[in-house]
Design a protein around this motif. Structure first.
Motif, short mmCIF file in Angstrom:
data_model
loop_
_atom_site.label_atom_id
_atom_site.label_comp_id
_atom_site.label_asym_id
_atom_site.label_seq_id
_atom_site.Cartn_x
_atom_site.Cartn_y
_atom_site.Cartn_z
N ASN A 130 -0.31 -1.19 -6.99
CA ASN A 130 -1.55 -0.64 -7.53
C ASN A 130 -2.43 0.01 -6.48
N ASN A 131 -2.18 -0.28 -5.20
CA ASN A 131 -2.98 0.29 -4.11
C ASN A 131 -2.34 1.60 -3.68
N ILE A 132 -2.76 2.71 -4.29
CA ILE A 132 -2.12 4.01 -4.09
C ILE A 132 -3.14 5.02 -3.58
N ILE A 133 -2.78 5.69 -2.50
CA ILE A 133 -3.62 6.74 -1.91
C ILE A 133 -2.90 8.08 -2.12
N GLN A 134 -3.61 9.10 -2.58
CA GLN A 134 -3.00 10.40 -2.83
C GLN A 134 -3.70 11.51 -2.06
N LEU A 135 -2.92 12.37 -1.42
CA LEU A 135 -3.42 13.61 -0.85
C LEU A 135 -2.85 14.73 -1.71
N SER A 136 -3.63 15.17 -2.67
CA SER A 136 -3.14 16.10 -3.69
C SER A 136 -3.34 17.55 -3.26
N GLU A 137 -2.52 17.99 -2.33
CA GLU A 137 -2.54 19.39 -1.90
C GLU A 137 -1.18 20.01 -2.20
N CYS A 138 -1.20 21.25 -2.69
CA CYS A 138 0.03 21.93 -3.12
C CYS A 138 0.63 22.72 -1.96
N THR A 139 1.86 22.39 -1.59
CA THR A 139 2.53 23.08 -0.50
C THR A 139 2.88 24.52 -0.88
N TYR A 140 3.21 24.74 -2.14
CA TYR A 140 3.60 26.07 -2.60
C TYR A 140 2.41 27.03 -2.55
N ILE B 234 0.87 -1.18 0.00
CA ILE B 234 0.00 0.00 0.00
C ILE B 234 0.90 1.23 0.00
N ALA B 235 0.60 2.20 -0.86
CA ALA B 235 1.42 3.42 -0.94
C ALA B 235 0.54 4.65 -0.68
N TRP B 236 1.08 5.58 0.08
CA TRP B 236 0.43 6.87 0.32
C TRP B 236 1.37 7.96 -0.13
N MET B 237 0.83 8.94 -0.87
CA MET B 237 1.62 10.09 -1.30
C MET B 237 0.99 11.35 -0.72
N GLY B 238 1.79 12.16 -0.06
CA GLY B 238 1.28 13.32 0.66
C GLY B 238 1.45 14.63 -0.08
N PRO B 239 1.17 15.75 0.61
CA PRO B 239 1.27 17.08 0.00
C PRO B 239 2.67 17.38 -0.49
N CYS B 240 2.75 18.02 -1.65
CA CYS B 240 4.05 18.42 -2.21
C CYS B 240 3.79 19.62 -3.12
N ILE B 241 4.83 20.15 -3.70
CA ILE B 241 4.66 21.26 -4.62
C ILE B 241 3.84 20.79 -5.81
N GLY B 242 2.86 21.61 -6.22
CA GLY B 242 1.89 21.20 -7.23
C GLY B 242 2.42 21.16 -8.64
N ALA B 243 1.65 20.50 -9.50
CA ALA B 243 2.07 20.28 -10.89
C ALA B 243 2.16 21.57 -11.70
N LYS B 244 1.54 22.67 -11.23
CA LYS B 244 1.63 23.95 -11.93
C LYS B 244 2.47 24.97 -11.16
N LYS B 245 3.27 24.49 -10.22
CA LYS B 245 4.14 25.37 -9.44
C LYS B 245 5.61 24.92 -9.45
N PHE B 246 5.85 23.66 -9.84
CA PHE B 246 7.21 23.13 -9.80
C PHE B 246 7.84 23.27 -11.18
N GLU B 247 8.58 24.36 -11.36
CA GLU B 247 9.20 24.65 -12.64
C GLU B 247 10.58 24.02 -12.72
N VAL B 248 10.85 23.29 -13.79
CA VAL B 248 12.15 22.64 -13.98
C VAL B 248 12.63 22.90 -15.41
N GLY B 249 13.90 22.62 -15.62
CA GLY B 249 14.49 22.82 -16.94
C GLY B 249 14.46 21.55 -17.79
N GLN B 250 14.98 21.69 -18.99
CA GLN B 250 15.02 20.58 -19.95
C GLN B 250 15.80 19.39 -19.40
N ALA B 251 16.87 19.66 -18.65
CA ALA B 251 17.72 18.58 -18.16
C ALA B 251 16.97 17.65 -17.21
#
Length: 277
Positions: A240-250, A174-191
């Motif tokens: 396959n048993n994945i729990i997500q808390l999709s909150e943006c820390t940023y 069983i996997a749990w994923m917690g709050p992290c920087i959101g998909a529209k806030k984490f800017e990265v480069g090509q590398a």
């Protein structure tokens, strides 16, 4: 065990009663420490106020410049939410991919970005302030693991290495994923994008182009989705048993610390342990 929870603690509804897990945020704790800090802020200079507001009332990081006594108090306060005789094992996280197997509690920080234990008296704590906390257990609740999912550990297969050292098959995890920087806030480069796509082509789905003001507009920038990267890794490994808390820390400055937003800031913790019955 305390039944009434403060605003800065959120228990995770784990699928088995044999595992206990929770995550923290930066909201004030209803304790003498928060009162003492509030009184201190009122009597401080403007510069000192700025320094302490960077950590708020419930910082768990002892390496960020906060008062060591306050951090120790905050860490000790977490013990009331754990089974009796359980101790929290803290780590020095270096954005690597070392996985530590914790057989017995050590009264010192261990250098690792992931850990596994089957000891019923040890809780594993992962600190974050934008990176992705990942907690694991098997269905039976006989072993647990915790992972610091920054982009560097994820790019060096820390999830795979952790699962490889567990005694459970991926389909039993069983996997749990917690709050992290959101998909529209984490800017990265090509590398960074290229690093992941070279590992596994479908990782390209976790990156979307973004427009940024740079000295050279031809330099491509991307939004990176840490939760999607981790989910794809878990699914590929057979989890396959994945729990997500999709909150943006940023984005949520009131509730969460964010290193990318504030630079000087505190740390939250995600904690997991076996729950003896």
């Amino acid at each position: 065990m305390t039944t009434k929870l403060p605003d800065n603690i959120m228990f995770i509804k784990w699928p088995t009663d044999n595992v206990l897990a929770f995550t923290t945020n930066r909201l004030p704790s209803p304790s003498p420490l928060s009162v003492r800090k509030s009184q201190y802020l009122l009597s401080s200079t403007a510069n000192t106020q700025d320094e302490h507001s960077a950590f708020s009332a419930f910082n768990l990081g002892d390496h960020v410049g906060d008062c060591a006594e306050d951090v120790a108090f905050n860490r000790i306060s977490l013990l009331q939410y754990l089974p009796k005789q359980t101790k929290i094992q803290w780590f020095e996280q270096v954005h690597g991919n070392h996985v530590a197997e914790i057989l017995d509690y050590e009264n010192k920080t261990i250098i690792a970005d992931a850990a596994i234990t089957r000891n019923k008296h040890i809780a594993l704590a992962i600190m974050t302030a934008d990176c992705l906390p990942i907690l694991l257990s098997n269905q039976e609740g006989s072993e647990v693991a915790a992972i610091h999912g920054g982009w560097r550990p994820l790019s060096t297969n820390i999830i795979e290495q952790t699962i490889a050292q567990m005694h459970s098959s991926p389909s039993d995890i069983i996997a749990w994923m917690g709050p992290c920087i959101g998909a529209k806030k984490f800017e990265v480069g090509q590398a960074v994008k290229q690093t992941f796509c070279e590992i596994y082509t479908p990782f390209s789905a976790a990156f979307s182009p973004c427009e940024s003001v740079t000295s050279d507009s031809k330099i491509p920038k991307y939004w990176a989705d840490l939760q999607l990267i981790a989910k794809l890794q878990l699914l590929t490994l057979g989890v396959n048993n994945i729990i997500q808390l999709s909150e943006c820390t940023y984005s949520n400055q009131t509730k969460y610390y964010s290193y990318r937003r504030d630079k000087k800031t505190g740390r939250m913790a995600s904690v997991i342990c076996l729950n003896p019955t």
